[in-house]
Design a protein around this motif. Sequence first.
Motif, PDB file in Angstrom:
ATOM      1  N   ASP A 150       0.832  -1.210   0.000  1.00  0.00           N
ATOM      2  CA  ASP A 150       0.000   0.000   0.000  1.00  0.00           C
ATOM      3  C   ASP A 150       0.863   1.255   0.000  1.00  0.00           C
ATOM      4  O   ASP A 150       0.570   2.227  -0.713  1.00  0.00           O
ATOM      5  N   ILE A 151       1.936   1.256   0.779  1.00  0.00           N
ATOM      6  CA  ILE A 151       2.834   2.409   0.835  1.00  0.00           C
ATOM      7  C   ILE A 151       3.517   2.609  -0.517  1.00  0.00           C
ATOM      8  O   ILE A 151       3.598   3.724  -1.035  1.00  0.00           O
ATOM      9  N   VAL A 152       3.996   1.520  -1.127  1.00  0.00           N
ATOM     10  CA  VAL A 152       4.675   1.603  -2.430  1.00  0.00           C
ATOM     11  C   VAL A 152       3.700   2.116  -3.482  1.00  0.00           C
ATOM     12  O   VAL A 152       4.044   2.973  -4.306  1.00  0.00           O
ATOM     13  N   ALA A 153       2.463   1.621  -3.466  1.00  0.00           N
ATOM     14  CA  ALA A 153       1.455   2.077  -4.431  1.00  0.00           C
ATOM     15  C   ALA A 153       1.181   3.566  -4.255  1.00  0.00           C
ATOM     16  O   ALA A 153       1.035   4.296  -5.243  1.00  0.00           O
ATOM     17  N   ALA A 154       1.136   4.025  -3.011  1.00  0.00           N
ATOM     18  CA  ALA A 154       0.909   5.451  -2.759  1.00  0.00           C
ATOM     19  C   ALA A 154       2.077   6.283  -3.270  1.00  0.00           C
ATOM     20  O   ALA A 154       1.883   7.375  -3.811  1.00  0.00           O
ATOM     21  N   CYS A 155       3.293   5.765  -3.138  1.00  0.00           N
ATOM     22  CA  CYS A 155       4.479   6.503  -3.599  1.00  0.00           C
ATOM     23  C   CYS A 155       4.546   6.575  -5.117  1.00  0.00           C
ATOM     24  O   CYS A 155       5.103   7.524  -5.672  1.00  0.00           O
ATOM     25  N   LYS A 156       4.006   5.582  -5.809  1.00  0.00           N
ATOM     26  CA  LYS A 156       4.077   5.546  -7.265  1.00  0.00           C
ATOM     27  C   LYS A 156       2.962   6.356  -7.925  1.00  0.00           C
ATOM     28  O   LYS A 156       2.944   6.496  -9.143  1.00  0.00           O
ATOM     29  N   ALA A 157       2.057   6.906  -7.142  1.00  0.00           N
ATOM     30  CA  ALA A 157       0.995   7.738  -7.713  1.00  0.00           C
ATOM     31  C   ALA A 157       1.609   9.018  -8.268  1.00  0.00           C
ATOM     32  O   ALA A 157       2.594   9.533  -7.722  1.00  0.00           O
ATOM     33  N   PRO A 158       1.082   9.532  -9.371  1.00  0.00           N
ATOM     34  CA  PRO A 158       1.666  10.734  -9.968  1.00  0.00           C
ATOM     35  C   PRO A 158       1.550  11.946  -9.040  1.00  0.00           C
ATOM     36  O   PRO A 158       0.517  12.162  -8.423  1.00  0.00           O
ATOM     37  N   GLY A 159       2.642  12.668  -8.936  1.00  0.00           N
ATOM     38  CA  GLY A 159       2.661  13.897  -8.150  1.00  0.00           C
ATOM     39  C   GLY A 159       2.790  13.698  -6.652  1.00  0.00           C
ATOM     40  O   GLY A 159       2.598  14.638  -5.893  1.00  0.00           O
ATOM     41  N   VAL A 160       3.103  12.492  -6.222  1.00  0.00           N
ATOM     42  CA  VAL A 160       3.206  12.208  -4.788  1.00  0.00           C
ATOM     43  C   VAL A 160       4.675  12.037  -4.417  1.00  0.00           C
ATOM     44  O   VAL A 160       5.418  11.339  -5.084  1.00  0.00           O
ATOM     45  N   SER A 161       5.081  12.686  -3.357  1.00  0.00           N
ATOM     46  CA  SER A 161       6.452  12.598  -2.865  1.00  0.00           C
ATOM     47  C   SER A 161       6.609  11.387  -1.953  1.00  0.00           C
ATOM     48  O   SER A 161       5.769  11.144  -1.082  1.00  0.00           O
ATOM     49  N   THR A 162       7.702  10.648  -2.158  1.00  0.00           N
ATOM     50  CA  THR A 162       7.989   9.499  -1.301  1.00  0.00           C
ATOM     51  C   THR A 162       8.172   9.955   0.140  1.00  0.00           C
ATOM     52  O   THR A 162       7.682   9.318   1.075  1.00  0.00           O
ATOM     53  N   ALA A 163       8.856  11.055   0.320  1.00  0.00           N
ATOM     54  CA  ALA A 163       9.082  11.573   1.668  1.00  0.00           C
ATOM     55  C   ALA A 163       7.770  11.976   2.336  1.00  0.00           C
ATOM     56  O   ALA A 163       7.588  11.765   3.539  1.00  0.00           O
ATOM     57  N   ALA A 164       6.839  12.539   1.560  1.00  0.00           N
ATOM     58  CA  ALA A 164       5.553  12.938   2.129  1.00  0.00           C
ATOM     59  C   ALA A 164       4.749  11.714   2.577  1.00  0.00           C
ATOM     60  O   ALA A 164       4.116  11.732   3.633  1.00  0.00           O
ATOM     61  N   VAL A 165       4.772  10.648   1.779  1.00  0.00           N
ATOM     62  CA  VAL A 165       4.075   9.420   2.159  1.00  0.00           C
ATOM     63  C   VAL A 165       4.706   8.844   3.424  1.00  0.00           C
ATOM     64  O   VAL A 165       4.005   8.418   4.340  1.00  0.00           O
ATOM     65  N   ALA A 166       6.040   8.838   3.482  1.00  0.00           N
ATOM     66  CA  ALA A 166       6.732   8.323   4.662  1.00  0.00           C
ATOM     67  C   ALA A 166       6.370   9.138   5.894  1.00  0.00           C
ATOM     68  O   ALA A 166       6.055   8.583   6.950  1.00  0.00           O
ATOM     69  N   LEU A 167       6.402  10.444   5.769  1.00  0.00           N
ATOM     70  CA  LEU A 167       6.098  11.327   6.892  1.00  0.00           C
ATOM     71  C   LEU A 167       4.656  11.144   7.360  1.00  0.00           C
ATOM     72  O   LEU A 167       4.387  11.084   8.565  1.00  0.00           O
ATOM     73  N   ALA A 168       3.730  11.012   6.410  1.00  0.00           N
ATOM     74  CA  ALA A 168       2.316  10.852   6.768  1.00  0.00           C
ATOM     75  C   ALA A 168       2.063   9.539   7.493  1.00  0.00           C
ATOM     76  O   ALA A 168       1.095   9.423   8.254  1.00  0.00           O
ATOM     77  N   ASN A 169       2.920   8.550   7.280  1.00  0.00           N
ATOM     78  CA  ASN A 169       2.742   7.245   7.920  1.00  0.00           C
ATOM     79  C   ASN A 169       3.756   6.978   9.022  1.00  0.00           C
ATOM     80  O   ASN A 169       3.932   5.836   9.444  1.00  0.00           O
TER      81      ASN A 169
END
Length: 136
Positions: free
Chosen positions: A25-44
């Motif tokens: 789920d985290i990897v899928a969220a990171c691969k979405a267009p316009g999404v920062s890997t760091a932002a996904v990490a920080l949010a989780n």
Amino acid sequence: MDSSAINLPSPGRRRGRYSDSFKADIVAACKAPGVSTAAVALANSLNANLVRRWVAGSDPAHKAAVQLARVQSAASVSVSPTVAAPASTPGFVPVPLATPSADIRIELRRGDHLITLYWPVAAAAQCLSTLQDWLR
């Protein structure tokens, strides 16, 4: 120095263990267009480097390259302990690029109205001067 303001890790702190579905789920969220890997990490509440490793590990090409490098390094060590075999580098892979548009496209939005201007690239200087005059 007041040590009560500093949060220290607990002495028995261990690495987190995450389920494969959570990682996916985290990897899928990171691969979405316009999404920062760091932002996904920080949010989780995850470390960005850990999430980047998960994303890189989810790519089959990356996994194959890592396995090939391991095999080559093991082969170079077993051939001769004094002379290491040179690691092969992947060859050039041409990537087709999208052809650029022959027009300059400018969208202006005001309220519910949208104006789209198309200007030939060959007349870019005239487009610039027209826009500068219009914006004054």
